[in-house]
Design an enzyme around this catalytic site. Structure first.
Site, mmCIF file in Angstrom:
data_model
loop_
_atom_site.group_PDB
_atom_site.id
_atom_site.type_symbol
_atom_site.label_atom_id
_atom_site.label_comp_id
_atom_site.label_asym_id
_atom_site.label_seq_id
_atom_site.Cartn_x
_atom_site.Cartn_y
_atom_site.Cartn_z
ATOM 1 N N LYS A 149 35.121 44.964 41.481
ATOM 2 C CA LYS A 149 35.757 45.703 42.575
ATOM 3 C C LYS A 149 36.916 46.543 42.051
ATOM 4 C CE LYS A 149 38.538 41.617 43.451
ATOM 5 N NZ LYS A 149 38.824 40.480 44.317
ATOM 6 N N TYR A 161 66.379 62.560 36.630
ATOM 7 C CA TYR A 161 66.733 62.760 38.036
ATOM 8 C C TYR A 161 67.947 61.920 38.437
ATOM 9 C CZ TYR A 161 62.480 65.395 38.996
ATOM 10 O OH TYR A 161 61.512 66.354 39.009
HETATM 11 C C1 PLP Z 1 38.967 39.333 43.531
HETATM 12 C C2 PLP Z 1 38.281 38.124 43.892
HETATM 13 C C3 PLP Z 1 37.968 37.141 42.937
HETATM 14 C C4 PLP Z 1 38.399 37.228 41.496
HETATM 15 O O1 PLP Z 1 39.726 36.811 41.339
HETATM 16 P P1 PLP Z 1 40.403 36.757 39.904
HETATM 17 O O2 PLP Z 1 41.679 36.059 40.123
HETATM 18 O O3 PLP Z 1 40.599 38.172 39.490
HETATM 19 O O4 PLP Z 1 39.474 36.046 39.019
HETATM 20 C C5 PLP Z 1 37.199 36.073 43.327
HETATM 21 N N1 PLP Z 1 36.803 35.932 44.610
HETATM 22 C C6 PLP Z 1 37.097 36.843 45.554
HETATM 23 C C7 PLP Z 1 36.618 36.631 46.939
HETATM 24 C C8 PLP Z 1 37.861 37.958 45.243
HETATM 25 O O5 PLP Z 1 38.170 38.838 46.174
#
Ligand code: PLP
Length: 824
Positions: free
Chosen positions: A494, A719
């Site tokens: 994702k 700045y």
């Molecule tokens: C993002 C996510 C993960 C992964 O989490 P990490 O801490 O990056 O391993 C697992 N399960 C769900 C539902 C997520 O949204």
């Protein structure tokens, strides 16, 4: 390629029991990967075993590719393939790797020229590359590709030595006691180089000198061993073990055979070789760092020992460039991807590069820009092989550059264009016509192909995010090994794979055979499908609008409430499609998900929508990385397990069950269930102490220094004049700002970058596209690189400095930052 042998000869060479049904076959190729067989009929396939794979599982594929000669392990014999495997030869040995090594030793023995063997803890690959390049200005030189120096890499290197070569340069690396003896039997170097002895892999050796003596077995039969006198332990040991007439020493002092002094100056160094008659030769090099200067001097001494004349060495040294063994892919103009391999040209390297090209995301066309191979007498064989490779890797177009390649390849079936010189190609219209193609650019150094890369490259600002796919592989295996073998692994890609770029990373994960992917939105999933990803894809956040996309691209939505369940159920029924779904159970996160108490309603609903197939049920844990909340985490797991038990009983079938994210995998191994969901750890960020130092960082965000200024104490910077120079010193302006994802909260010393390995704190406010850093006391010049996130920077710590987490920093890297992928 090896000299042709008969099956009977092979059986003798590798000491195999054999069943020979086709004695007339002639063997001239060695295969170990069923996907890379070019000329099956003349190939002998060695069924090797690795951590994750077993070559014996691919014998059928090999047979289909025309292979008729198989080396197999005794515990897998006999092969029963029914009608298959007709007219085949089987060679049965106790250990297939040892058999491969025996064949390599035999191939080595056919070669009559000098062989240079290089070992040491540091620098061996660079010395091998540089010496190989120096020698190739005078001799036809074979060398190990990349850092092929292991029990498997060395035999593969040896198979690339051909009869027309005049000298070979091979590298040997060991990690366990006893290995060098096996490498020595294959390499049998006539000239040895012992590079720097450091502490790499020392955990398996009892002491420095045992380690050294083990390394020295490589040189048992050498005529000459080259070493640096200033390395005390090395000098003392070799001078004790080897007779004086076989030793060639060098040092900065007059006590050695080669006296090589260095003078550093602006823009490079000069190396002086003082001869016994006190005449001096001078070598110019752009390098100034100690390691490069040491490696370079090893190469100069070895080239001299092999009889190269000093003038040719001088010229060669000037042309040496930093060794970058990685293949990189870059964005090109008109939606092309470029693979830059402009360093040298040899057959083994071409095959590796073509393989890398195949792993790149799909484009309409594959184009290879290839130079002549160095002057080879019997070039016909080599160019025939090139044509075979082009066909095997489905290259659509060949651009051949140089006087030889045109006359040798023209008659093939490959569609090809030829140019006499790089200049001619650069001036042609053709170079401006490529569109939506992967272009591999591979040529000998003298052709100056970096100009072609430059002409084809998309010009963007100097900030890049480098993605190291080897590190991704490493991290994947690290977690995979922690899991029970039956537990599946879902990779979270994702948010553009945590900033790294979803397509390329998904592509790589698909090759690693991950079980599942997960994206946040169905658009992301659709894009992966468009790019040829066939793995199942779970989509975390769906709405009714996404239904057509989900069905068209076979995406698998997470259903988190009765409302969404009804919408999807109705739709699936209306369009008469089955949708695989995943159910999110809220065991305490209080985000999305069914309440555990809704189990009855949920199963009733599911029964009324038979077109929804429950692929998995899962819960998300709130605090796996925080021991303080362990009691709550265990409570969540308990609630989830109770729910699961009742749910599956009511549902009548058992979907996959999963709960753990990265930190959970290591901290709650008893709850890995059927699958785990790996996110941040895959990208090399350690969020729990159990993975500290075990992961490799995948992304490196880097930029360059645009300008350096000298300032006085109390000068104001940027700045609102927020930066104040603490003392007289220097600042550098680097080419990235908050619009690239360098958080503005890093202003005024809360963030830093690494310049030439040293911390340069931010001074003043981070600007939109630029940032000023204090480089007082750091040796840096304009154009130098600044590492923003990557090796040497503790991302979790840096993040917590500004009140956030590494996840936010990674996913905040702007899409305008060019992503570059590489694979060793
Ligand atoms: C993002 C996510 C993960 C992964 O989490 P990490 O801490 O990056 O391993 C697992 N399960 C769900 C539902 C997520 O949204």
């Amino acid at each position: 390629m090896i000299s042709s042998i008969t099956p009977i000869q092979l059986a003798t060479i590798i000491h195999a029991d054999h069943k020979i049904d086709a004695p007339e076959l002639s063997i001239s190729h060695v295969g170990i990967d069923s996907r890379k067989l070019l000329d099956g009929k003349t190939t002998v396939f060695f069924s090797l075993r690795g951590g994750q794979w077993d070559g014996h599982d691919f014998l059928n594929n090999c047979y289909r590719s025309g292979v008729r000669n198989f080396v197999i392990a005794a515990d897998r014999a006999p092969v029963s393939g029914g009608d298959d495997f007709e007219a085949c030869n089987f060679f049965v040995v106790p250990d297939t790797l040892i058999a491969l090594q025996a064949l390599a030793a035999w191939n080595r023995a056919q070669f009559k020229g000098p062989v240079v063997g290089i070992t040491g803890s540091n620098g061996k690959t660079i010395v091998k590359e540089w010496l190989g390049q120096l020698l190739s200005t005078a001799f036809l030189t074979a060398k190990s590709p990349k850092s092929f120096n292991s029990q498997l890499g060395v035999p593969l290197s040896i198979f690339s030595i051909a009869p027309y070569h005049q000298v070979a340069v091979l590298e040997a690396g060991i990690s366990l006691p006893g290995e060098m003896e096996r490498l020595e039997k294959m390499i049998r170097p006539s000239v040895g180089i012992l590079t720097n002895i450091g502490t790499a892999h020392s955990q398996h050796f009892t002491g420095e000198s045992q380690k050294l003596e083990e390394k020295l077995t490589l040189f048992n039969q050498t005529d000459y061993l080259i070493y640096r006198k200033e390395q005390g332990l090395v000098a003392a040991t070799v001078e004790r073990v080897f007779p004086k007439e076989r030793l060639v020493s060098w040092s900065e002092n007059l006590d050695s055979d080669y006296h090589l002094r260095v003078k550093k100056q602006a823009g490079g160094s000069r190396i002086f070789l003082v001869k016994p008659d006190l005449s001096i030769r001078t070598f110019h090099t752009p390098f100034t760092d100690e390691a490069s200067l040491e490696n370079l001097r090893h190469a100069i001494v070895a080239a001299s020992v092999l009889g190269m004349d000093p003038q040719t060495i001088e010229l060669g040294v000037q042309q040496l460039r930093p060794v970058d063994m990685r293949l990189t892919s870059k964005s090109g103009r008109r939606n092309c991807t470029l693979i830059d391999d402009t360093y040298n040209n040899d057959l083994a390297g071409l095959e590796i590069a073509l393989d890398f090209m195949q792993s790149q995301r799909r484009k309409k066309r594959r184009i290879l820009v290839l130079s002549d191979f160095p002057q080879i007498k019997h070039s016909e064989k080599v160019y025939n092989r090139v044509v075979q490779l082009l066909n095997h890797y489905q290259v659509d177009q060949l651009i051949g550059i140089g006087p030889a390649i045109g006359s040798s390849v023209a008659e093939s079936e490959v569609s090809a264009d030829f140019f006499d010189s790089t200049e001619e190609f650069l001036a042609s219209d053709l170079i401006h016509s490529f569109e939506d193609a992967v272009i591999l650019i591979k040529g000998g150094r003298t052709f100056g192909f970096e100009r072609i890369v430059h002409a084809l490259e998309e010009q963007v600002h100097g900030t890049v995010l480098e993605i190291n796919l080897n590190a991704l592989t490493h991290n994947f295996h690290f977690y995979k090994q922690k899991l029970p073998p039956t537990t599946k692994l879902m990779a979270m890609v994702k948010a553009a794979a945590y900033g790294g770029g979803a397509t390329e990373i998904a592509n790589h994960l698909q090759k690693l055979k991950v079980d599942y992917l997960s994206v946040a939105y169905s658009d992301e999933g659709a894009q992966l499908r468009e790019k040829g990803i066939t793995l199942p894809i779970m989509v975390l956040n769906v709405s009714a609008d996404n239904l057509p996309q989900i069905i068209q691209y076979r995406l698998e939505p997470v259903i988190y409430s009765p409302r969404i369940l009804r919408i999807f159920g109705e739709h699936a029924q209306n369009v008469q499609e089955t949708i695989a779904i995943h159910l999110d159970i809220d065991s305490g996160m209080r985000r999305l998900g069914f309440e555990p108490s809704e189990v009855g309603e949920l199963t009733d609903l599911l029964k009324s929508y038979p077109n929804l197939r429950v692929q998995s049920i899962f819960t998300h844990l709130t605090s796996t990385d925080n021991a303080e909340h362990d009691p709550f985490t265990l409570r969540q797991l308990e609630v989830f397990q109770e729910f699961t038990a009742e749910f599956t009983q009511r549902l009548g079938y058992r979907p996959l069950v999963h709960a753990l994210n990265t930190a959970g995998i290591l901290r709650f191994p008893d709850h890995s269930f059927d699958m785990v969901r790996l996110g941040i750890g895959l990208y090399g960020i350690s969020v729990d102490h159990l993975s500290a130092d075990k992961l490799q960082q995948v992304g490196t965000l880097k930029t360059t220094i645009s300008q350096i200024k000298e300032l006085k104490k109390d000068d104001r910077i940027g700045y609102n004049r927020a930066g104040i120079m603490p003392d007289h010193g220097k600042i550098a302006t680097i080419g990235l700002g908050y619009a690239d994802g360098f958080d503005r909260r890093f202003s005024n010393g809360r963030g830093y970058v690494l310049i030439n390995g040293q911390k340069a704190p931010v001074i003043g406010n981070v600007c939109m596209d630029m940032t000023m850093v204090n480089i007082t006391g750091i040796d840096a010049k304009e154009g130098d690189e600044a590492i923003v996130f990557g090796e040497g920077i503790d991302l979790p710590k840096l993040a917590s400095h500004i009140g956030t987490i590494p996840y936010e920093l990674l996913t905040g890297i702007s899409s305008r930052v060019k992503r570059v992928y590489f694979l060793d």
